[in-house]
Scaffold this active site. Structure first.
Site, PDB file in Angstrom:
ATOM      1  N   SER A  84      -7.237   4.137  -1.287  1.00 29.36           N
ATOM      2  CA  SER A  84      -6.932   2.708  -1.155  1.00 29.36           C
ATOM      3  C   SER A  84      -8.147   1.832  -1.413  1.00 29.36           C
ATOM      4  O   SER A  84      -8.010   0.706  -1.911  1.00 29.36           O
ATOM      5  CB  SER A  84      -6.375   2.422   0.245  1.00 29.36           C
ATOM      6  N   ASP A  98       0.842  -1.199   0.000  1.00 27.94           N
ATOM      7  CA  ASP A  98       0.000   0.000   0.000  1.00 27.94           C
ATOM      8  C   ASP A  98       0.878   1.250   0.000  1.00 27.94           C
ATOM      9  O   ASP A  98       1.745   1.418   0.856  1.00 27.94           O
ATOM     10  CB  ASP A  98      -0.905  -0.022   1.241  1.00 27.94           C
ATOM     11  N   ASP A 130      -1.196  -0.132  -4.648  1.00 28.10           N
ATOM     12  CA  ASP A 130      -2.501   0.405  -5.020  1.00 28.10           C
ATOM     13  C   ASP A 130      -2.400   1.837  -5.522  1.00 28.10           C
ATOM     14  O   ASP A 130      -3.210   2.289  -6.322  1.00 28.10           O
ATOM     15  CB  ASP A 130      -3.480   0.310  -3.852  1.00 28.10           C
TER      16      ASP A 130
END
Length: 447
Positions: A96, A47, A316
């Site tokens: 996200s 992430d 992401d």
């Protein structure tokens, strides 16, 4: 450092054909691509890990005693890039939740969406399809397990902020009379052991092993159904956890319980690369990247002995607008980060109770202060507000390393895609994030 030399002709062969390579000792290097159909799929989401993070990590991990900058694990598995934009209603820069929904379902959605399309209608994820087909399924993350990324693979909700409802759906939503995930490892006790509903007890009553510390997890017999929650919300930062490589530990244990003749689907998330980026915290960013690198080394070794396994790693989105080099100065100094013993946040909390705050910070940061540094850090310790101390310490490290940041949020740049194992060739070149899920669906439907 071993330099890789391609023995493929540059004309008439493409990346998707998987060129054979030799190292400079003349040995055949491992070909991480394959056209095979995978039995096991491991999706790794780092992430917030934009391209600057992998470059920074290579420099951070470099051995300064050698003239070369050594390769790191990511360098040998890069296959392409992916665009990250959400559905048009949310513009060009994703959050996200929308990005995870795209990676999980192959469908673009709005920022904040959890497993639903732009009209807020549920869409099936690749993990849910895997469960429907009889594979074992799991998640191993360093955030709470009902955070945006894991939630988008496991649940459907119009808002990522509905944490309790998302947690409830992990128990209430069934596929083939079973729970969506057989193994769930990460943080989140605040959402699963609530006054109004104790989901940990409900899972335990339905055959799951519930554990809340790493030692307990390590002792469970292989093949168990497991709910492991190791923190009230997210796990401690890598620099503050009693296991700085907790992601690789969770990943190993998840696989131990997921291995099955029918195969498995595992989502792994290095959740806190993003959190370090939001905080503009370069020390924590490199520690989280190191945890991810150790995880990828483990997975690379796993694929060597389980060649029917596919591993795909991507981000992401990118967070923080990290730059290695700032203020017009052509330098970056990761040596100030390599020996940190605690996060800046932890230091900012604890330094005020120390007789010599500067000496304490020097020991925790892991480098020798120059003449003016001690006085500056003592003045930081005198600030009455924790957030002010934390911000000032991060600025101190940024100045030492010459690190720059453009934002405390996300940026819209493309992110890297890495893949190895069975079927890795399908992820070469320029992709959209939805292409990853679409290819996973193809593999699952061809079983």
């Amino acid at each position: 450092m071993l330099k890789k030399i391609s023995v493929c002709s540059l004309v008439g062969l493409t990346l998707a054909q998987g060129c054979a390579q030799l190292d400079n000792a003349g040995h055949a290097a491992q070909n991480l691509s394959s056209q095979q159909q995978p039995r096991n799929i491991i999706m790794v989401v780092a992430d917030g890990m934009g391209p600057a993070y992998t470059t920074a990590y290579r420099n951070f991990a470099d051995n300064p005693e050698t003239p070369d900058i050594e390769d790191v694990v990511f360098d040998h598995m890069l296959t392409g890039n992916a665009s990250t934009h959400p559905a048009p209603v949310s513009g060009y820069v994703t959050d996200s939740a929308a990005a995870a929904t795209a990676l999980a379902t192959g469908i673009k959605s709005y920022n904040g969406a959890i497993g639903v399309d732009a009209n807020k209608q549920p869409v099936e994820s690749v993990l849910q399809r895997a469960k429907q087909l009889g594979l074992r399924t799991g998640v191993a993350v360093t955030s709470q397990i009902n955070h945006a990324t894991p939630a988008s693979y496991l649940a459907h909700n119009e808002s990522r902020k509905n944490y309790n409802a998302i947690a409830d759906s992990f128990f209430d939503d069934r596929i083939n009379d079973g729970f969506v995930a057989d193994v769930m490892l990460g943080g989140g006790t605040s959402y699963f052991a609530r006054d109004d509903r104790d989901l940990t007890a409900l899972f335990a009553d339905n055959g799951y092993q519930y554990v809340d510390d790493y030692d307990q997890l390590a002792t469970l017999p292989a093949g168990s159904d497991v709910l492991g929650l190791f923190a009230p919300v997210g796990l401690p930062a890598a620099l503050d956890d009693n296991n700085p490589h907790r992601l690789s530990f969770l990943t190993k244990n998840a696989i131990k319980h997921l291995e099955d003749p029918e195969g498995f689907f595992l989502l792994v998330e290095a959740s806190q690369v993003d959190w370090a980026g939001h905080a503009n915290d370069i020390g924590s960013a490199m520690a989280e990247m190191d945890d991810l690198a150790v995880t990828m080394e483990y997975l690379q070794n796993y694929v060597e002995t389980h060649p029917d396994t596919l591993v795909v790693l991507t981000a992401d989105h990118s967070t923080g607008g990290l730059t290695i080099g700032a203020d017009g100065i052509y330098e970056w100094h990761p040596e100030y980060l390599r020996n940190m013993k605690a996060s800046v946040s932890s230091i900012a909390v604890n330094m005020v109770s120390e007789a010599s705050p500067a000496a304490y910070a020097e020991a925790q940061l892991g480098f020798t202060f120059e003449d003016d540094d001690s006085a500056l850090v003592d003045s930081i310790a005198a600030l009455p507000d924790f957030e002010a101390r934390e911000t000032a310490l991060k600025a101190f490290l940024d100045k030492k390393t010459n690190t720059g940041w453009t934002t405390g949020g996300h940026t819209g740049v493309d992110v890297e895609v890495f893949a190895f194992g069975a079927g890795a060739d399908a992820f070469a070149g320029q992709l959209d994030n939805t292409d990853i899920a679409k290819q996973f669906f193809r593999f699952l439907n061809n079983r």
